[in-house]
Scaffold this motif. Structure first.
Motif, short mmCIF file in Angstrom:
data_model
loop_
_atom_site.label_atom_id
_atom_site.label_comp_id
_atom_site.label_asym_id
_atom_site.label_seq_id
_atom_site.Cartn_x
_atom_site.Cartn_y
_atom_site.Cartn_z
N GLY A 143 92.88 136.99 -48.66
CA GLY A 143 93.90 136.03 -49.05
C GLY A 143 95.00 136.61 -49.90
N LYS A 144 94.76 137.78 -50.54
CA LYS A 144 95.84 138.41 -51.29
C LYS A 144 96.90 138.93 -50.34
CE LYS A 144 94.25 139.62 -55.88
NZ LYS A 144 94.34 140.66 -56.93
N ARG A 145 98.09 139.16 -50.91
CA ARG A 145 99.23 139.56 -50.09
C ARG A 145 99.58 141.01 -50.40
NH1 ARG A 145 102.30 134.64 -52.75
NH2 ARG A 145 101.41 135.85 -54.46
N MET A 146 99.54 141.84 -49.35
CA MET A 146 99.79 143.27 -49.52
C MET A 146 101.09 143.67 -48.84
SD MET A 146 97.57 146.58 -48.24
CE MET A 146 96.39 146.50 -49.58
N LEU A 147 101.86 144.48 -49.53
CA LEU A 147 103.04 145.11 -48.94
C LEU A 147 102.74 146.59 -48.78
CD1 LEU A 147 106.07 145.11 -48.08
CD2 LEU A 147 106.59 145.69 -50.46
N VAL A 148 102.87 147.10 -47.56
CA VAL A 148 102.72 148.52 -47.30
C VAL A 148 104.11 149.09 -47.08
CG1 VAL A 148 101.74 150.28 -45.78
CG2 VAL A 148 100.45 148.17 -46.23
N VAL A 149 104.45 150.10 -47.87
CA VAL A 149 105.75 150.76 -47.76
C VAL A 149 105.55 152.07 -47.03
CG1 VAL A 149 107.77 151.62 -48.99
CG2 VAL A 149 106.47 149.69 -49.93
N VAL A 161 92.96 148.32 -42.45
CA VAL A 161 91.82 148.01 -43.31
C VAL A 161 92.05 146.69 -44.07
CG1 VAL A 161 90.57 148.74 -45.38
CG2 VAL A 161 91.05 150.39 -43.57
N ALA A 162 93.25 146.51 -44.58
CA ALA A 162 93.56 145.28 -45.31
C ALA A 162 93.40 144.05 -44.42
CB ALA A 162 94.97 145.35 -45.87
N ARG A 163 93.83 144.14 -43.18
CA ARG A 163 93.67 142.99 -42.27
C ARG A 163 92.19 142.74 -41.96
NH1 ARG A 163 95.28 139.20 -42.24
NH2 ARG A 163 95.13 138.63 -40.04
N LYS A 164 91.42 143.81 -41.82
CA LYS A 164 89.98 143.64 -41.56
C LYS A 164 89.31 142.92 -42.72
CE LYS A 164 87.56 146.79 -39.38
NZ LYS A 164 86.94 148.08 -38.95
N ILE A 165 89.77 143.20 -43.94
CA ILE A 165 89.20 142.54 -45.11
C ILE A 165 89.68 141.10 -45.23
CG2 ILE A 165 89.21 142.57 -47.65
CD1 ILE A 165 89.24 145.63 -47.48
N GLY A 166 90.88 140.82 -44.73
CA GLY A 166 91.41 139.46 -44.76
C GLY A 166 92.63 139.26 -45.63
N LEU A 167 93.33 140.35 -45.95
CA LEU A 167 94.58 140.22 -46.70
C LEU A 167 95.73 139.90 -45.75
CD1 LEU A 167 92.70 142.25 -48.47
CD2 LEU A 167 94.84 142.81 -49.62
N ASP A 224 117.23 144.51 -47.37
CA ASP A 224 118.12 143.58 -46.69
C ASP A 224 118.30 142.28 -47.48
OD1 ASP A 224 115.68 142.34 -46.35
OD2 ASP A 224 115.74 142.32 -44.15
N GLY A 225 117.76 142.25 -48.71
CA GLY A 225 117.89 141.08 -49.57
C GLY A 225 116.77 140.07 -49.42
N THR A 226 115.93 140.24 -48.39
CA THR A 226 114.81 139.33 -48.20
C THR A 226 113.81 139.47 -49.36
OG1 THR A 226 115.01 139.59 -45.80
CG2 THR A 226 112.95 138.67 -46.62
N GLU A 227 113.22 138.36 -49.76
CA GLU A 227 112.16 138.39 -50.77
C GLU A 227 110.88 137.85 -50.17
OE1 GLU A 227 113.37 136.49 -54.38
OE2 GLU A 227 114.92 137.99 -54.82
N ILE A 228 109.80 138.60 -50.36
CA ILE A 228 108.51 138.18 -49.82
C ILE A 228 107.47 138.20 -50.93
CG2 ILE A 228 109.00 138.99 -47.48
CD1 ILE A 228 107.26 141.44 -48.08
N PRO A 229 106.51 137.29 -50.92
CA PRO A 229 105.46 137.30 -51.94
C PRO A 229 104.56 138.52 -51.75
CG PRO A 229 105.00 135.62 -50.29
CD PRO A 229 106.35 136.16 -49.98
N ALA A 230 104.11 139.10 -52.87
CA ALA A 230 103.23 140.27 -52.80
C ALA A 230 102.38 140.35 -54.06
CB ALA A 230 104.05 141.55 -52.65
N ASP A 231 101.14 140.78 -53.89
CA ASP A 231 100.24 140.99 -55.02
C ASP A 231 99.92 142.48 -55.21
OD1 ASP A 231 99.68 138.12 -55.49
OD2 ASP A 231 98.73 138.25 -53.51
N ILE A 232 99.89 143.21 -54.09
CA ILE A 232 99.52 144.62 -54.09
C ILE A 232 100.55 145.38 -53.25
CG2 ILE A 232 97.70 146.30 -53.56
CD1 ILE A 232 95.81 143.85 -53.25
N VAL A 233 100.88 146.59 -53.68
CA VAL A 233 101.81 147.42 -52.91
C VAL A 233 101.19 148.79 -52.69
CG1 VAL A 233 104.08 148.52 -52.86
CG2 VAL A 233 103.83 146.21 -53.81
N ILE A 234 101.19 149.23 -51.45
CA ILE A 234 100.71 150.56 -51.08
C ILE A 234 101.92 151.42 -50.71
CG2 ILE A 234 99.34 151.93 -49.46
CD1 ILE A 234 97.57 150.23 -51.11
#
Length: 398
Positions: A143-149, A161-167, A224-234
């Motif tokens: 349920g947490k929100r991850m951003l991968v850069v 892996v994050a999707r398999k866990i359910g993020l 691009d100015g978009t804002e997205i919710p995130a809890d973790i960043v890789i």
């Protein structure tokens, strides 16, 4: 030769000390590692270990007893501060050691996000060491929100892996497409489709501008100015060769520590192996970041230090596991001008320069991979039309 010091306790370092003993070196042998863990496998960190499917002890390349039995002195949690190539000494927090020869196996270091992007907020991670994953794993909560850069293999593996866990996962790649530096467009297309099928929001041609929040990451603002919710960043934005010690010692650098075909650096008593160094292949100088290269090069360099006189001839191969897909890569695709697609049991992409086979990407196609690898190593190239025809048995290409 009384004392050989191996600096760097990763895959290359562990292979070096093992090969030196197997090759008959009976003198003092020391292995110096900045991490406090026994030498361990890195590939499972971002997959099985992060998922909790592999325990820490199973990561170890060898148990403590192996080093004891082979009289290898382990100096873990010890960073070498200075290397003096003329006095043949290495300095660390505990004192100074003399050596007859040293081998640098310092590996590579991941790029981190610049401060302007993180906003000084905690919650950004890289994937390289056990400590990195131990910090990350408790945050991997469904349920947490991850951003991968970064849309290279590390970033894509982390997303899987994050999707398999359910993020919830968003992946951004500043270049026009994922895998832009390492794979052809058809391979990128294939993996983009795979990840989107598994719910990853892939955005290309856009990067991270900055992270926003009070005392933790709450929002990621993109370029691009978009804002997205995130809890973790890789941060999966590549790595650079770890050359700081070599540079301070005055060794020649060229996309890593420059060594000759046998692994010698510009200082007669210093050798190098693995991710940290570049070496000649024909008219080129290349650097490879892979487990097979770390093992194969370390074995050759260890024997050469004892007088074997062998040139290192790499046989590049790589792999990546994402969801239920095993990607296997043979060869180096530099200079390709044509891609041949083969569909059958799995899918494979064959890189050609003219009529010369350079490399193969095989997705759940182990037979295609093995045939392609053998052809490349033998210096042989199959007919492109036959490669593309699924009715032509893959073994007949040999």
């Amino acid at each position: 030769m009384k004392h050989i010091a191996v600096i760097g306790a990763g895959q290359a370092g562990a292979t070096l000390v093992e090969t030196l003993r197997k090759s008959g070196f009976a003198g003092r042998l020391t292995l110096w590692g900045a991490e406090d863990a026994l030498p361990y496998q890195r590939p499972p960190l971002s997959k099985a270990y992060l998922l909790g499917e592999m325990t820490r002890d199973r990561l170890h390349l060898r148990p403590q007893s192996f080093y004891d039995d082979h009289d290898v002195e382990l100096h873990l949690g010890t960073r070498i501060a200075e290397l003096d190539t003329e006095a043949k000494t290495l300095n660390h927090a505990g004192g100074t050691e003399t050596f007859d020869a040293a081998i640098l196996a310092t590996g590579s270091t991941p790029h981190t996000l610049p401060d302007r992007c993180t906003g000084g907020l905690p919650g950004t991670h890289v994937i390289r060491t056990l400590a990195d994953i131990d910090r990350l794993r408790p945050q991997m909560i469904p349920g947490k929100r991850m951003l991968v850069v970064g849309g290279g293999y590390i970033g894509l593996e982390a997303a899987a892996v994050a999707r398999k866990i359910g993020l919830d996962v968003t992946l951004v790649e500043l270049n026009t497409r994922i895998l832009g530096r390492v794979a052809c467009a058809p391979t990128a297309d294939w993996f983009r489709h795979l990840h989107r099928e598994h719910g990853v929001d892939i955005r290309e041609g856009v990067g991270l501008d900055t992270l926003l929040g009070e005392d933790r990451i709450e929002v990621a603002r993109l370029t691009d100015g978009t804002e997205i919710p995130a809890d973790i960043v890789i941060a999966g934005i590549g790595a650079y060769p770890e050359t700081s010690l070599a540079n301070a010692a005055g060794l020649t650098l060229d996309n890593g520590i420059a060594v000759d075909a046998q692994g010698r650096t510009s200082a007669p008593c210093i050798w190098a192996a693995g991710d940290c160094c570049s070496f000649p292949v024909g008219d080129l100088r290349i650097r490879l970041e892979s487990v097979p290269n770390a093992i194969d090069m370390a074995e050759v360099v260890a024997r050469n230090l004892l007088g074997a006189g062998e040139d290192y001839h790499p046989k590049p191969w790589f792999w990546s596991d994402q969801y239920d897909v095993k990607l296997q890569i043979a060869g180096l695709n530099t200079g390709f001008d044509n891609i041949v697609v083969r569909d059958g049991d799995g899918r494979s992409h064959w890189y050609f320069q003219g009529d010369t086979l350079l490399a193969v990407d095989a997705m759940n196609a182990p037979r295609d991979y093995m045939v392609g690898k053998r052809l490349i190593e033998a210096g042989r190239s199959p007919d492109r039309t036959a490669v593309a025809d699924p009715d032509v048995p893959i073994k007949s290409l040999m």
